[in-house]
Design a protein around this motif. Structure first.
Motif, PDB file in Angstrom:
ATOM      1  N   VAL A  63       4.617  11.953  -0.831  1.00 39.48           N
ATOM      2  CA  VAL A  63       5.810  12.072   0.032  1.00 39.48           C
ATOM      3  C   VAL A  63       6.778  13.095  -0.567  1.00 39.48           C
ATOM      4  N   VAL A  64       7.010  12.993  -1.874  1.00 39.24           N
ATOM      5  CA  VAL A  64       7.932  13.934  -2.532  1.00 39.24           C
ATOM      6  C   VAL A  64       7.362  15.342  -2.500  1.00 39.24           C
ATOM      7  N   PRO A 148       6.329   1.333   5.321  1.00 38.88           N
ATOM      8  CA  PRO A 148       6.948   1.645   6.614  1.00 38.88           C
ATOM      9  C   PRO A 148       7.956   2.793   6.551  1.00 38.88           C
ATOM     10  N   VAL A 149       8.751   2.857   5.484  1.00 37.33           N
ATOM     11  CA  VAL A 149       9.711   3.959   5.348  1.00 37.33           C
ATOM     12  C   VAL A 149       8.970   5.278   5.143  1.00 37.33           C
ATOM     13  N   CYS A 150       7.925   5.259   4.323  1.00 40.15           N
ATOM     14  CA  CYS A 150       7.148   6.480   4.099  1.00 40.15           C
ATOM     15  C   CYS A 150       6.487   6.961   5.388  1.00 40.15           C
ATOM     16  N   LYS A 151       6.032   6.033   6.207  1.00 37.47           N
ATOM     17  CA  LYS A 151       5.454   6.413   7.506  1.00 37.47           C
ATOM     18  C   LYS A 151       6.482   7.155   8.353  1.00 37.47           C
ATOM     19  N   LYS A 152       7.698   6.662   8.326  1.00 34.39           N
ATOM     20  CA  LYS A 152       8.759   7.307   9.120  1.00 34.39           C
ATOM     21  C   LYS A 152       9.076   8.700   8.563  1.00 34.39           C
ATOM     22  N   ILE A 153       9.135   8.798   7.224  1.00 30.24           N
ATOM     23  CA  ILE A 153       9.398  10.093   6.592  1.00 30.24           C
ATOM     24  C   ILE A 153       8.304  11.095   6.955  1.00 30.24           C
ATOM     25  N   LEU A 154       7.055  10.699   6.809  1.00 27.94           N
ATOM     26  CA  LEU A 154       5.936  11.606   7.058  1.00 27.94           C
ATOM     27  C   LEU A 154       5.813  11.970   8.529  1.00 27.94           C
ATOM     28  N   LYS A 196      -3.619   6.341   7.321  1.00 28.72           N
ATOM     29  CA  LYS A 196      -3.001   5.905   8.594  1.00 28.72           C
ATOM     30  C   LYS A 196      -1.469   5.829   8.487  1.00 28.72           C
ATOM     31  N   LEU A 197      -0.880   6.922   8.021  1.00 25.72           N
ATOM     32  CA  LEU A 197       0.569   6.960   7.797  1.00 25.72           C
ATOM     33  C   LEU A 197       1.344   7.620   8.940  1.00 25.72           C
ATOM     34  N   VAL A 198       0.620   8.274   9.852  1.00 27.67           N
ATOM     35  CA  VAL A 198       1.253   8.873  11.034  1.00 27.67           C
ATOM     36  C   VAL A 198       0.418   8.477  12.247  1.00 27.67           C
TER      37      VAL A 198
END
Length: 215
Positions: A63-64, A148-154, A196-198
């Motif tokens: 993510v970073v 869930p937050v990382c999914k939103k970021i990505l 399955k992050l997006v």
């Protein structure tokens, strides 16, 4: 990915680069991931979770890294992306993205693309600098809402790819950065689809191009 900086370290980054502290486990993971990229290994293979590593740590590192890389990519075209050229955050006529952060923008609000991306990078930066969400100490567990937050970021970072590819790719071609942007996109695509992050619906705007370059 070697040579990425040749095109993108042009003092045009939107925001300061987020770095991992040397000596930390996440820094070592970051270096391992970078070494694989620079070695030109198969992008599908290098996104796979290394043996005995924690998935949350692997996601945090990526993510970073994607935040930094996409920040650099947009930085090279941001001078061509203003209220006049891009009055909405769009990906062609079929897709428009509105900004909502639940704080200043409580409802989805249409804003120009450059404003959307500026708000997005600021919002992501706040999240990745939040040590309760992205803990620095290995003894501190990740919170339940981390993925869930990382999914939103990505998902939101993917929208920057959509905008750049559909509205500004000619500029990337002009500076000879097409191959580097494509490599970054493929790395991102393989990573988010592997875990399955997006959501597939979010990936639709670049579906044809993805089928062409992500074989």
């Amino acid at each position: 990915m070697e040579g990425f900086g040749k095109f993108f370290q042009r003092d045009k980054t939107f925001r300061p680069k987020k770095k991992f502290e040397p000596g930390t486990m996440r820094y070592q993971l970051h270096k391992k991931a970078q070494a694989s990229l620079q070695a030109g290994l198969d992008l599908k293979a290098i996104v796979q979770l290394p043996a005995e590593e924690d998935l949350n740590d692997w996601v945090a590192v990526h993510v970073v890294d994607f935040f930094n890389r996409i920040n650099l990519i947009y930085g090279t075209v941001c001078e061509f992306c203003d209220d006049t050229t891009c009055p909405t955050m769009s990906g062609g006529p079929r897709y428009e993205y509105m900004w909502c952060d639940g704080v200043k923008y409580k409802k989805p609000t249409p804003v120009p693309a450059n404003k959307y991306i500026s708000l997005l990078m600021e919002w992501i930066e706040q999240h990745i600098n939040d040590e309760t969400l992205f803990p620095i100490n290995v003894d501190v567990p990740f919170p339940k809402n981390f993925i869930p937050v990382c999914k939103k970021i990505l998902t939101r970072l993917f929208r920057v790819f959509v905008h750049v590819y559909i509205h500004h790719f000619d500029k990337m071609v002009e500076i000879g950065a097409e191959a580097h942007v494509n490599t970054c996109y493929k790395h991102f695509y393989y990573f988010v689809t592997s875990y399955k992050l997006v959501d597939q619906r979010e990936l639709e705007p670049l579906k044809e191009m993805t089928e062409r370059i992500c074989k």
